[in-house]
Design an enzyme around this catalytic site. Structure first.
Site, PDB file in Angstrom:
ATOM      1  N   ASP A  73       0.830  -1.209   0.000  1.00 58.83           N
ATOM      2  CA  ASP A  73       0.000   0.000   0.000  1.00 58.83           C
ATOM      3  C   ASP A  73       0.867   1.263   0.000  1.00 58.83           C
ATOM      4  OD1 ASP A  73      -2.034   1.809   0.369  1.00 58.83           O
ATOM      5  OD2 ASP A  73      -2.877   0.824   2.136  1.00 58.83           O
ATOM      6  N   GLY A 115      -5.117   3.364  -7.895  1.00 62.91           N
ATOM      7  CA  GLY A 115      -5.342   3.527  -9.325  1.00 62.91           C
ATOM      8  C   GLY A 115      -4.563   4.667  -9.949  1.00 62.91           C
ATOM      9  N   ASP A 124     -10.558   4.217  -1.368  1.00 58.53           N
ATOM     10  CA  ASP A 124     -11.153   3.195  -0.492  1.00 58.53           C
ATOM     11  C   ASP A 124     -12.676   3.146  -0.597  1.00 58.53           C
ATOM     12  OD1 ASP A 124      -8.555   3.027   0.262  1.00 58.53           O
ATOM     13  OD2 ASP A 124      -8.940   3.175   2.406  1.00 58.53           O
TER      14      ASP A 124
HETATM   15  C1  GLA Z   1      -5.407   2.271   2.764  1.00 57.02           C
HETATM   16  C2  GLA Z   1      -5.930   1.139   1.896  1.00 57.02           C
HETATM   17  C3  GLA Z   1      -6.936   0.321   2.685  1.00 57.02           C
HETATM   18  C4  GLA Z   1      -6.283  -0.213   3.940  1.00 57.02           C
HETATM   19  C5  GLA Z   1      -5.698   0.919   4.754  1.00 57.02           C
HETATM   20  C6  GLA Z   1      -4.858   0.424   5.905  1.00 57.02           C
HETATM   21  O1  GLA Z   1      -6.405   3.192   3.069  1.00 57.02           O
HETATM   22  O2  GLA Z   1      -6.496   1.641   0.726  1.00 57.02           O
HETATM   23  O3  GLA Z   1      -7.430  -0.732   1.898  1.00 57.02           O
HETATM   24  O4  GLA Z   1      -5.284  -1.140   3.588  1.00 57.02           O
HETATM   25  O5  GLA Z   1      -4.859   1.752   3.972  1.00 57.02           O
HETATM   26  O6  GLA Z   1      -4.312   1.441   6.662  1.00 57.02           O
END
Ligand code: GLA
Length: 545
Positions: free
Chosen positions: A310, A349, A370
């Site tokens: 991430d 993305g 998200d």
């Molecule tokens: C981001 C990701 C989520 C999750 C959080 C964890 O927001 O997009 O899917 O993994 O981090 O902190």
């Protein structure tokens, strides 16, 4: 604000239902905060010390911790949330009222948010200035308990233990070299979209060994494993500190990762883990920056089968142009371990990831910010995926984020739309609910094998929108058998008549139709199929060749 940062900003508003808070860039260890007040006499107007407001937000009971220091009526200190800490600036105490600004750092974009409050007995009643969602993101912000703008009550106390990592001095951070871009070979995994479960949507960072074991057991007893949901993925919040050699250790909530992985494997499942190419994850935990090879080796030694990687704080270190190389670095590290691990990119993305995700050895990549457990969020994400279809294929998939089915925020029709749309997209089906709860959503939606078969079709084509008539939107997806999956969605707030025309995907004449939610053959239809579709609902068909 950039789109991805906006997504995270909205996520934070949504998670806490209160002030958006600073990200990991501001994270500091709890121990480094102002000490609890020793001279606290609230009645006399001294509010120095540590104050905790508890409320039930989307993450369950959440603590906001205010570390306040008052000198000559001026307030300084910090505000801490599970996502990170933010300094308090320009605060003032006058009599029994006060105000201060919290400097929120949204990935380098610092915004001051005003908090006003009053001393009431032994408590502080704070009425935070709720910002609402940024323009164009849809959906309301929210206050604790759902009452927008409502106050929170803070009491003196000791904050809960946190395993977030200390603050990073980004200016002093040693530069990590990035590899020259080249295409990595395919790891042979995820020939159909990965299926499984992930801790984030339901548990956020409140996750531990016991919960993961119980979820894995529930994946078996609920029938999820046998329906294909194989990966049990631990998202953010498992990390502890690095040892003297720099090896990552889980935090005390995960006493033994290897034993946990063995337990999950023994149930006939696979297990995944989460990290970031930056020094901190989105939750403010230790990331993999500068430890890529070491971390990959550790995941392999533990027996991990999947890594979600991430971007988060990597945005403080690198630019979007560096993203491919940064992801390739971990892709190479994973491959060098010799252990097959599904590689899931999470960078919302950005930077046209569909065009290069496969080259960095990834099996899937997020295509959006998200998801939230609301129809507007899910629909906004899902219906926007049509153009990404060309990037999907066996081994490499578009990921419009994990499923919210069973988390309670949508109606059964809306959840059927969620599942159908993800199946049409050929999206990874990563459940995000508590599998221990024996809900109808698990039985009737997540376990609908006819819909799963559309998602898992071996041809691996992403479906796309082929027609629209007002609120009615029609998607089609070619299948390996020569059949077509056809979804008639109703995005409107009234039930409506919808029709799918065979000509929209190049067919004509009579074809047999099966309704995949009714589990019934509907008969043969010439050129067009018309039906009534409930509000926010879907009719999902398999049209025989
Ligand atoms: C981001 C990701 C989520 C999750 C959080 C964890 O927001 O997009 O899917 O993994 O981090 O902190």
């Amino acid at each position: 604000m950039k789109k991805w940062a906006t997504g995270i900003f909205v996520l934070i508003i949504m998670l806490f239902g209160i002030l958006p808070v600073a990200q990991q860039s501001m994270a500091q260890p709890a121990a480094a905060q102002a000490p609890a007040a020793s001279n606290g006499d609230t009645a006399a107007g001294n509010i120095s010390g540590t104050w905790i407001a508890k409320f039930n937000g989307r993450m369950g009971e959440i603590e906001i911790v205010y570390h306040l220091k008052v000198v000559d009526g001026k307030i300084t200190g910090s505000q801490s949330l599970p996502f990170g800490d933010s300094p308090i600036v320009s605060g003032e105490l006058t009599g029994d009222t006060f105000h201060f600004a919290v400097a929120l750092d949204m990935f380098g974009n610092v915004q001051n948010r005003e908090v006003t409050g009053k001393i009431v007995g032994d408590t502080l009643v704070l009425t935070p200035a709720l910002p609402g969602p940024p323009p164009g993101t849809g959906g309301p912000g929210g206050a604790p308990g759902g009452s927008r703008g409502g106050p929170v009550v803070a009491r003196r106390g000791t904050p809960a233990t946190s395993y977030r990592a200390p603050a990073v001095d980004y200016a002093a951070l040693p530069k990590v070299s990035l590899p020259t871009i080249h295409a990595l070979s395919y790891n042979g995994l995820a020939k159909t979209p990965p299926m499984g479960w992930n801790s984030w949507n339901k548990f956020q960072t409140r996750i531990d060994d016991k919960t993961v074991r119980e979820i894995a057991e529930a994946a078996v007893t609920s029938g999820m494993r046998d329906a294909g949901y194989i990966y049990i993925n631990i998202d953010d919040g498992w990390q502890g500190t690095r040892d003297s050699k720099g090896a990552i250790q889980p935090n005390p909530n995960f006493p033994d990762m290897k034993s946990l992985a063995s337990y999950v494997h023994a149930l006939g499942l696979k297990i995944g883990v989460y990290s970031s190419p930056g020094p901190r994850t989105c939750g403010g935990y230790e990331g993999s920056y500068g430890h890529e090879e070491q971390d990959a080796k550790m995941y392999a030694a533990w027996g991990m089968d999947y890594l979600k990687y991430d971007w988060c704080s990597a945005g403080r270190v690198w630019k979007d142009e560096d993203m491919q190389a940064a992801y390739q670095k971990m892709g190479e590290a994973l491959q060098q371990t010799g252990r097959p691990m599904v590689y899931a990119l999470c960078q919302y993305g950005r930077a046209n990831v569909g065009a290069w995700g496969q080259q960095v050895g990834a099996n899937l990549w997020r295509t959006t910010g998200d998801i939230r457990d609301r129809y507007d969020s899910m629909a906004k994400i899902g219906f926007a995926q049509s153009d990404n279809a060309p990037y999907a294929g066996p081994g490499h998939w578009n990921d419009p984020d994990m499923l919210e089915i069973g988390n309670g925020g949508m109606t059964p029709d809306e959840y059927r739309t969620h599942f159908s749309l993800w199946a049409m997209i050929a999206a990874p089906l990563i459940a995000g609910n508590d599998l221990r709860a024996k809900t109808v959503e698990i039985k009737q939606i997540l376990l609908n094998k006819e819909v799963i078969a559309i998602d898992q079709d071996p041809l691996g084509k992403g479906g796309a929108q082929v027609g629209q008539n007002g609120d009615i939107v029609v998607w089609a997806k070619p299948l390996a058998s020569g059949d077509y999956a056809v979804a008639i969605f109703n995005r409107g707030t009234q039930s409506a008549k919808g029709a799918a025309a065979w000509k929209d995907f190049g067919w004509s004449g009579k074809h047999a139709v099966r309704d995949l939610w009714a589990h019934a053959d509907s008969g043969e239809f010439a050129d067009v199929y018309s039906t009534s579709v409930p509000t926010h609902g879907v009719v999902l068909l398999r049209v025989a060749k």
